[in-house]
Scaffold this motif. Structure first.
Motif, PDB file in Angstrom:
ATOM      1  N   GLU A  59      -5.490   6.476   6.198  1.00  0.00           N
ATOM      2  CA  GLU A  59      -6.147   6.019   4.972  1.00  0.00           C
ATOM      3  C   GLU A  59      -5.412   4.875   4.284  1.00  0.00           C
TER       4      GLU A  59
ATOM      5  N   HIS B 249       0.868  -1.183   0.000  1.00  0.00           N
ATOM      6  CA  HIS B 249       0.000   0.000   0.000  1.00  0.00           C
ATOM      7  C   HIS B 249       0.898   1.223   0.000  1.00  0.00           C
TER       8      HIS B 249
ATOM      9  N   SER C 222      -8.872   1.139  15.748  1.00  0.00           N
ATOM     10  CA  SER C 222      -8.789   2.596  15.574  1.00  0.00           C
ATOM     11  C   SER C 222      -7.333   3.044  15.613  1.00  0.00           C
TER      12      SER C 222
ATOM     13  N   THR D 170      -6.021   0.466   6.443  1.00  0.00           N
ATOM     14  CA  THR D 170      -7.299  -0.232   6.659  1.00  0.00           C
ATOM     15  C   THR D 170      -7.092  -1.734   6.842  1.00  0.00           C
ATOM     16  N   GLU D 171      -6.108  -2.309   6.136  1.00  0.00           N
ATOM     17  CA  GLU D 171      -5.894  -3.760   6.232  1.00  0.00           C
ATOM     18  C   GLU D 171      -5.471  -4.164   7.635  1.00  0.00           C
TER      19      GLU D 171
ATOM     20  N   SER E 285      -5.974  -2.653  10.423  1.00  0.00           N
ATOM     21  CA  SER E 285      -7.086  -2.448  11.360  1.00  0.00           C
ATOM     22  C   SER E 285      -8.002  -3.669  11.382  1.00  0.00           C
ATOM     23  N   GLN E 286      -8.285  -4.203  10.190  1.00  0.00           N
ATOM     24  CA  GLN E 286      -9.158  -5.380  10.088  1.00  0.00           C
ATOM     25  C   GLN E 286      -8.493  -6.619  10.696  1.00  0.00           C
TER      26      GLN E 286
END
Length: 463
Positions: free
Chosen positions: A229, A222, A264, A232-233, A235-236
């Motif tokens: 921004e 990424h 978060s 996201t990966e 965080s999941q």
């Protein structure tokens, strides 16, 4: 494409015309000029220079050019290979070398690379020294030594394990306290050297590690800048794995961001704030960050009875101010922690070890610790530069418009309003104007940013 020469080194995109990009000719030219500067500081001495690089695709090619040029200039080389920026800095110190070159474009995308230039203290060259290198690079009067004067490769050796050992040996890193907490940590190393060192450091601290993008291929999974921004990966994965936290580094591992157990963002501005909170809880002292960093560090410092100071943006400016005021901790709001007890350089390894020690000692979760700090929200924007934009004129006009406010023009223009602030400056690393704002809500920070972006566009007659 682009070639940028600044206090942050020689940085550019690979390929294209000489002088407009980071081409082989440019690498040789700037490396030669750097060696000439170091030689001027050490007349008659056989120089020893350390080379380290991140894992980006062009790294091996640029490293070979740098090494060959150093040898051709008569310098001996210690090549530490795939190594973090702070690790290469530490190698210069421990090997007692005369300087070092780190081959990394830090958070820039894959097409970029750069030469970061170090002195014998393992710190970035001063502004004056950097300007001297740039001037010598344009002289085109290079005179290389004959065959008996060329340098030699003294060693090719890994330094990552030694760097980890030095971090774990610090008096405020409590390895046993961290081991007792047995944290489960997800690491996103964006496919660079952090994938080599960060899991190893965390496992030495007794953590269970889930590796994400840790293969050092240089093909970044990424955008490599550790901003929300782009994360996201992880965080999941943190939520799925029921992990205690996530650790994110940039390609050369001098920036550090944390993600909380609920996915978060801890927010990279608060990396330094939390580490400083720990250091200041053990001794009273001063702190330093740059003008673009959060007010939260000032608040935490004053709460512990210390004094906060601001510097111009750029690691060398921060470290210069830290030495001037005797700061015991400092850094930059982009997640760069500088702990002088180890060395004067942004270091994600020392930041991680100190942070986990504090988290373990406090017995808190990430979200609980974050809630103990003042709530500020930063909006980081940028305006792409074109030949039509006169940055100096823009900054002069803004300064004049807000002359009745608290204005600092040490580095660009920063306007401190009672409840928020805006900092406008030309980037050292990209052809952009940075527009940073901070307020007590994200909506307010973003509104302030948009207000100043509109003013800049009006001044420049941009639609």
């Amino acid at each position: 494409m682009t070639l940028i020469k600044s206090i942050s080194g020689i940085r550019g995109t690979i390929g294209g015309p000489v002088g407009e990009n980071l081409t082989p000719i440019d690498v040789v030219k700037f490396t030669t000029a750097y060696v000439r500067l170091i030689a001027e500081r050490n007349p008659g001495k056989k120089l020893v220079i350390v080379i380290g690089r991140d894992a980006r695709i062009s790294g091996e090619m640029v490293s070979n050019l740098v090494e060959g040029t150093l040898l051709a200039c008569g310098a001996d080389v210690i090549n530490v290979g795939l190594c973090t920026t702070p690790g290469t800095e530490m190698a210069v110190i421990t090997k007692k070398a005369d300087g070092g070159i780190i081959i990394t474009a830090s958070h820039n995308p894959r097409q970029w690379n750069a030469l970061k230039l170090l002195n014998a203290s393992g710190e970035f060259l001063s502004d004056a020294e950097g300007k001297r290198v740039l001037a010598m690079a344009e002289q085109n009067d290079y005179d290389y030594p004959a065959i008996d004067g060329i340098g030699h490769v003294l060693s090719r050796e890994d330094f990552n394990d030694e760097h980890i050992r030095l971090v774990l040996g610090l008096r405020l890193v409590d390895v046993e306290a961290v081991r007792r907490r047995h944290f489960k940590v997800v690491v996103d190393a964006v496919n660079s050297v952090g994938g080599i060192v960060m899991p190893k450091l965390l496992r030495a601290l007794g953590c269970e590690v889930v590796e994400l993008n840790c293969e050092p291929t240089g093909e970044f999974a990424h955008n490599p800048e550790p901003l929300p921004e782009h994360l996201t990966e992880i965080s999941q994965v943190i939520v799925r794995e029921k992990a205690d936290l996530g650790v994110v580094v940039d390609p050369d591992v001098d920036r550090l961001a944390f993600v909380s157990e609920d996915g978060s963002m801890f927010v990279e501005e608060y990396t330094l704030v939390a580490v400083a909170d720990y250091i200041l809880s053990t001794q009273c002292g001063n702190t330093v960050s740059n003008l673009s960093s959060s007010r939260a560090l000032r608040d935490v410092t004053e709460r512990h009875g210390g004094k906060y100071y601001a510097s111009a943006v750029g690691e060398v400016n921060v470290t210069t101010k830290m030495k001037e005021v005797g700061a015991i901790i400092g850094g930059e709001g982009n997640g760069g922690v500088i702990y002088p007890e180890l060395h004067y350089g942004r270091d994600a390894l020392v930041g991680t070890a100190l942070f986990l020690t504090y988290l373990a000692k406090r017995g808190l979760t990430m979200t609980q610790l974050r809630a103990t700090y003042p709530a500020y929200f930063a909006s980081k924007n940028k305006i792409q530069l074109t030949p039509a934009i006169d940055v100096d004129k823009v900054l002069r006009e803004i300064k004049e418009r807000y002359r009745n406010e608290q204005v600092n023009d040490t580095d660009g223009v920063k306007i401190d309003f009672p409840e928020n602030w805006v900092h406008l400056r030309k980037s050292n690393t990209e052809p952009i104007i940075r527009v940073y704002t901070e307020a007590k809500s994200m909506a307010e920070a973003e509104a302030l940013a948009q207000r100043f972006i509109a003013e800049i566009k009006q001044i420049c007659h941009i639609e």
